[in-house]
Design an enzyme around this catalytic site. Sequence first.
Site, mmCIF file in Angstrom:
data_model
loop_
_atom_site.group_PDB
_atom_site.id
_atom_site.type_symbol
_atom_site.label_atom_id
_atom_site.label_comp_id
_atom_site.label_asym_id
_atom_site.label_seq_id
_atom_site.Cartn_x
_atom_site.Cartn_y
_atom_site.Cartn_z
ATOM 1 N N HIS A 1 0.970 -1.047 0.023
ATOM 2 C CA HIS A 1 0.028 -0.005 0.011
ATOM 3 C C HIS A 1 0.868 1.248 0.083
ATOM 4 O O HIS A 1 1.261 1.642 1.053
ATOM 5 C CB HIS A 1 -0.979 -0.197 0.951
ATOM 6 C CG HIS A 1 -1.917 0.959 1.217
ATOM 7 N ND1 HIS A 1 -3.035 0.894 1.885
ATOM 8 C CD2 HIS A 1 -1.768 2.419 0.796
ATOM 9 C CE1 HIS A 1 -4.006 1.927 1.803
ATOM 10 N NE2 HIS A 1 -3.344 2.975 1.146
ATOM 11 N N HIS B 1 1.329 4.809 -2.446
ATOM 12 C CA HIS B 1 1.024 5.830 -3.564
ATOM 13 C C HIS B 1 2.071 6.404 -3.954
ATOM 14 O O HIS B 1 2.777 7.156 -3.041
ATOM 15 C CB HIS B 1 -0.146 6.776 -2.965
ATOM 16 C CG HIS B 1 -1.129 6.260 -2.568
ATOM 17 N ND1 HIS B 1 -2.574 5.951 -3.181
ATOM 18 C CD2 HIS B 1 -1.636 5.966 -1.241
ATOM 19 C CE1 HIS B 1 -3.451 5.478 -2.452
ATOM 20 N NE2 HIS B 1 -2.880 5.360 -1.225
ATOM 21 N N GLU C 1 -11.108 3.399 6.181
ATOM 22 C CA GLU C 1 -10.208 4.081 6.785
ATOM 23 C C GLU C 1 -10.949 5.291 7.356
ATOM 24 O O GLU C 1 -10.717 5.534 8.627
ATOM 25 C CB GLU C 1 -9.317 4.835 5.446
ATOM 26 C CG GLU C 1 -8.198 5.845 5.770
ATOM 27 C CD GLU C 1 -7.615 6.536 4.589
ATOM 28 O OE1 GLU C 1 -8.070 6.597 3.475
ATOM 29 O OE2 GLU C 1 -6.410 7.109 4.811
ATOM 30 N N ASP D 1 1.700 7.017 2.112
ATOM 31 C CA ASP D 1 2.256 8.310 1.578
ATOM 32 C C ASP D 1 3.503 8.755 2.395
ATOM 33 O O ASP D 1 3.360 9.771 3.186
ATOM 34 C CB ASP D 1 1.322 9.244 1.534
ATOM 35 C CG ASP D 1 0.100 8.913 0.692
ATOM 36 O OD1 ASP D 1 0.164 8.939 -0.406
ATOM 37 O OD2 ASP D 1 -1.101 8.699 1.354
HETATM 38 N N1 ADE Z 1 -4.531 8.905 -1.728
HETATM 39 C C1 ADE Z 1 -3.469 9.029 -1.465
HETATM 40 N N2 ADE Z 1 -3.112 8.656 0.157
HETATM 41 C C2 ADE Z 1 -4.733 8.211 0.595
HETATM 42 C C3 ADE Z 1 -5.108 7.604 1.558
HETATM 43 N N3 ADE Z 1 -4.674 7.526 2.494
HETATM 44 N N4 ADE Z 1 -6.351 7.369 1.372
HETATM 45 C C4 ADE Z 1 -7.197 7.702 0.330
HETATM 46 N N5 ADE Z 1 -6.681 7.964 -0.631
HETATM 47 C C5 ADE Z 1 -5.298 8.444 -0.668
HETATM 48 ZN ZN ZN Z 2 -3.760 4.662 0.584
#
Ligand code: ADE
Ligand code: ZN
Length: 344
Positions: free
Chosen positions: A22, A24, A205, A284
């Site tokens: 996971h 991005h 989330e 991220d």
């Molecule tokens: N895009 C990048 N990080 C994210 C996250 N934690 N939740 C949703 N969209 C995202």
């Molecule tokens: Zn994410």
Amino acid sequence: MSFASPEQRGAFIAGIPKAELHLHIEGSLEPEMMFALAQRNAIDIPFASAEEVRKAYAFSNLQDFLDIYYQGMNVLRTEQDFYDLTTAYFRRIHADNAIHAEIFFDPQGHTERGVAFSTAIDGILRAMDDAQSDLNISSQLIMCFLRHLSEEDALATLEEATPYLDRISGVGLDSSELGHPPSKFAKVFAKAKALGLKAVAHAGEEGPPDYVWEALDILKIERMDHGNRSLEDPRLVQRLQDNQMTLTVCPLSNLSLCVVDNLKDHPLKKMLDLGLHATINSDDPSYFGGYLNDNYEATASALNLDKDDIIALAKNSFRGSFLDEETIAQSLRHIDDYVARFDG
Ligand code: ADE
Ligand code: ZN
């Protein structure tokens, strides 16, 4: 078994082979690279220094972060930019003993501002190929749809991906969760699955357990991104146990976005104790203060994870990957060898 000291725990975490499921890629844009690319592409950014950028990274929820994340990716313009971004990420996780990564990218975050789909994906794919040959890190690519945009837009993006379908493992769903349930994307996910792509989605989330149910029942996902709020619904927990569904959990992200107030309250240990297939990931990393090992270390410290927990997390990262069965078995053997060497 518990560790003799925090140092021993740190050494064990640092060396254990692991995969990231996971991540991005746009969320690995470090402030220093943001400045360098802004200069290279003659783009004005509203910050005077990398330190000032970092100070702006104080979020109270997901949307707060997303506003800055989309602004940050504006410096990515050329194929080389995407290559440099992705290569920096691989070099960084190489130091964390990651040997496999399944990377998200957000094509609509680029096409919306006039950067071609091919510019982004060509740079990312070239870096993935080089990571395999130069660092021996394997990787796969997952194309995410931005859930705050329409399903028509997602369908057009899937169409644009046609020439690249042999290099894309799956589709995902990210961006603003509340108000954008998985059911909004039923058609595009069905189409992607019919094309042979795997499916994952961010759910639970910030969104309620209902969204997790929809991701399972309507989008028919193979892996759940986050999934924290699943624990509010015992029937859902049972379903995740029955399906042996992998959850890609992101502790430092959850802390930064106020999904939890304190890592000591993080549900990861509870997930493991319930027999859920939880993994640790960075989401991220440049925005949330840590890469893969930082996430393992902070969580292990806050929740007092023992050696068996760390082994389970690392093994889950391969079991939950889209690697073939033989490679998964080989990776699990690498972990067993590592543990035997560490103990010996
Ligand atoms: N895009 C990048 N990080 C994210 C996250 N934690 N939740 C949703 N969209 C995202
Ligand atoms: Zn994410």
